[in-house]
Design a protein around this motif. Structure first.
Motif, mmCIF file in Angstrom:
data_model
loop_
_atom_site.group_PDB
_atom_site.id
_atom_site.type_symbol
_atom_site.label_atom_id
_atom_site.label_comp_id
_atom_site.label_asym_id
_atom_site.label_seq_id
_atom_site.Cartn_x
_atom_site.Cartn_y
_atom_site.Cartn_z
ATOM 1 N N PRO A 219 0.804 -1.056 -0.410
ATOM 2 C CA PRO A 219 0.089 -0.204 0.280
ATOM 3 C C PRO A 219 0.580 1.025 -0.342
ATOM 4 O O PRO A 219 0.391 2.338 -0.446
ATOM 5 C CB PRO A 219 -0.748 -0.359 1.069
ATOM 6 C CG PRO A 219 -0.959 -1.725 1.251
ATOM 7 C CD PRO A 219 0.274 -2.288 0.859
ATOM 8 N N GLN A 220 2.172 1.640 0.749
ATOM 9 C CA GLN A 220 2.554 2.415 0.351
ATOM 10 C C GLN A 220 3.272 2.630 -1.196
ATOM 11 O O GLN A 220 3.415 4.556 -1.296
ATOM 12 C CB GLN A 220 4.516 2.112 1.271
ATOM 13 C CG GLN A 220 4.370 1.723 2.345
ATOM 14 C CD GLN A 220 3.622 2.868 3.427
ATOM 15 O OE1 GLN A 220 4.156 4.430 3.343
ATOM 16 N NE2 GLN A 220 2.977 2.862 4.438
ATOM 17 N N GLU A 221 3.034 1.965 -1.519
ATOM 18 C CA GLU A 221 3.390 2.355 -3.296
ATOM 19 C C GLU A 221 2.173 3.490 -3.473
ATOM 20 O O GLU A 221 2.621 3.715 -5.196
ATOM 21 C CB GLU A 221 3.700 1.600 -4.403
ATOM 22 C CG GLU A 221 4.750 0.555 -3.875
ATOM 23 C CD GLU A 221 5.853 1.440 -3.778
ATOM 24 O OE1 GLU A 221 5.699 1.712 -4.983
ATOM 25 O OE2 GLU A 221 7.201 1.698 -2.938
ATOM 26 N N MET A 222 0.944 3.150 -3.315
ATOM 27 C CA MET A 222 -0.348 3.574 -3.978
ATOM 28 C C MET A 222 0.437 5.293 -3.452
ATOM 29 O O MET A 222 -0.731 6.212 -4.583
ATOM 30 C CB MET A 222 -1.466 3.362 -3.017
ATOM 31 C CG MET A 222 -1.930 1.774 -2.993
ATOM 32 S SD MET A 222 -3.164 1.563 -2.148
ATOM 33 C CE MET A 222 -4.584 2.912 -2.086
ATOM 34 N N LYS A 223 0.871 5.981 -2.620
ATOM 35 C CA LYS A 223 1.128 7.619 -2.121
ATOM 36 C C LYS A 223 1.785 7.588 -3.508
ATOM 37 O O LYS A 223 1.904 9.312 -3.808
ATOM 38 C CB LYS A 223 2.062 7.040 -1.244
ATOM 39 C CG LYS A 223 1.363 6.580 -0.023
ATOM 40 C CD LYS A 223 2.522 6.939 1.145
ATOM 41 C CE LYS A 223 2.591 6.622 2.423
ATOM 42 N NZ LYS A 223 2.251 5.940 3.763
#
Length: 247
Positions: A219-223
């Protein structure tokens, strides 16, 4: 990780574009809901749908002639709402279909939980409809914790791109072990960040496309999402709420 998304009211049949792969998991419940709907009079159905005569007539006839196993369309191509238009699955590459089939789950008042390539037939039924099926108070009560249990995987990470109406089906049953991330797509309005319905739907669809194109597993890559003029705001976000603001 699973991504949850709302369905769309407007649906179509796309019988030649892409073959569906299997049926939704809760077909027994879907059949029960279908029979309940078929027992309504036209006036009762229209009241339940809270729509105009044209839409009521179309959907009343759909339920009267409904077949849950014939003339089916992959769900991701059947739903025609704004989020699906901006997701643009009709131009997905094969790897992107594989990604959404694994990670994306569409919540549905009629089908419960739908994988993108599950075969569905057009219907009209919203989760907030006061449908008292099998002794239940409403559809939230009817489905209970089934939808939460179905979307939860070993990672216990759920990314919500769903509306409040559908997110409620999951949020009520979350445990402290779950990481549930809500995405907010807003714009400045004085000192506040306001989320506007149409723009939020557009961004939700773009986010699914972004995640599929980049095969996002963390989910961090969604940023890194930067489409439609949105940018992640670290100062407004936390571990469970990702806020994207339109410049």
């Amino acid at each position: 990780m699973k991504i949850i998304l709302s369905p769309a009211k407007k649906m179509n049949e796309e019988l030649d574009a892409l073959a569906y792969q299997g049926l939704p998991v809760f077909m027994e419940q879907t059949e029960e809901i279908m029979h309940w709907m078929q027992g309504l009079s036209y006036a009762e159905a229209k009241k339940l749908w809270a729509c105009n005569d044209r839409i009521a007539e179309q959907n009343y006839e759909r339920f009267r002639s409904m077949n849950l196993t014939r003339r089916l369309t992959p769900a991701i191509l059947s739903y025609e709402g704004i989020a699906y238009q901006y997701m643009a699955p009709s131009v997905f590459a094969n790897g992107e279909f594989d990604y959404v089939q694994e990670h994306l789950r569409i919540l549905s008042a009629f089908y419960g939980v739908v994988k993108p390539l599950d075969g569905v037939t057009p219907y009209r039924l919203e989760m907030q409809a006061k449908a008292k099926i099998a002794g239940s108070r409403d559809l939230y009560d009817y489905w209970g914790d089934r939808l939460y249990r179905e979307v939860l995987d070993d990672s216990r990470i759920i990314v919500s791109l769903a509306s409040k109406e559908y997110a409620k089906c999951i949020e009520k049953y979350l445990t402290p072990e779950d990481l549930y991330i809500t995405c907010i797509f807003g714009e400045p309005a004085g000192e506040k960040i306001v989320q506007k319905g149409v723009y939020a739907k557009m961004a939700r669809g773009e986010m699914v496309r972004f995640m599929a194109e980049n095969s996002i597993e963390d989910p961090q890559e969604m940023k890194k999402f930067d489409r439609l003029g949105y940018a992640f705001r670290e100062d407004l976000s936390d571990e469970r709420t990702y806020v994207f603001v339109k410049a």
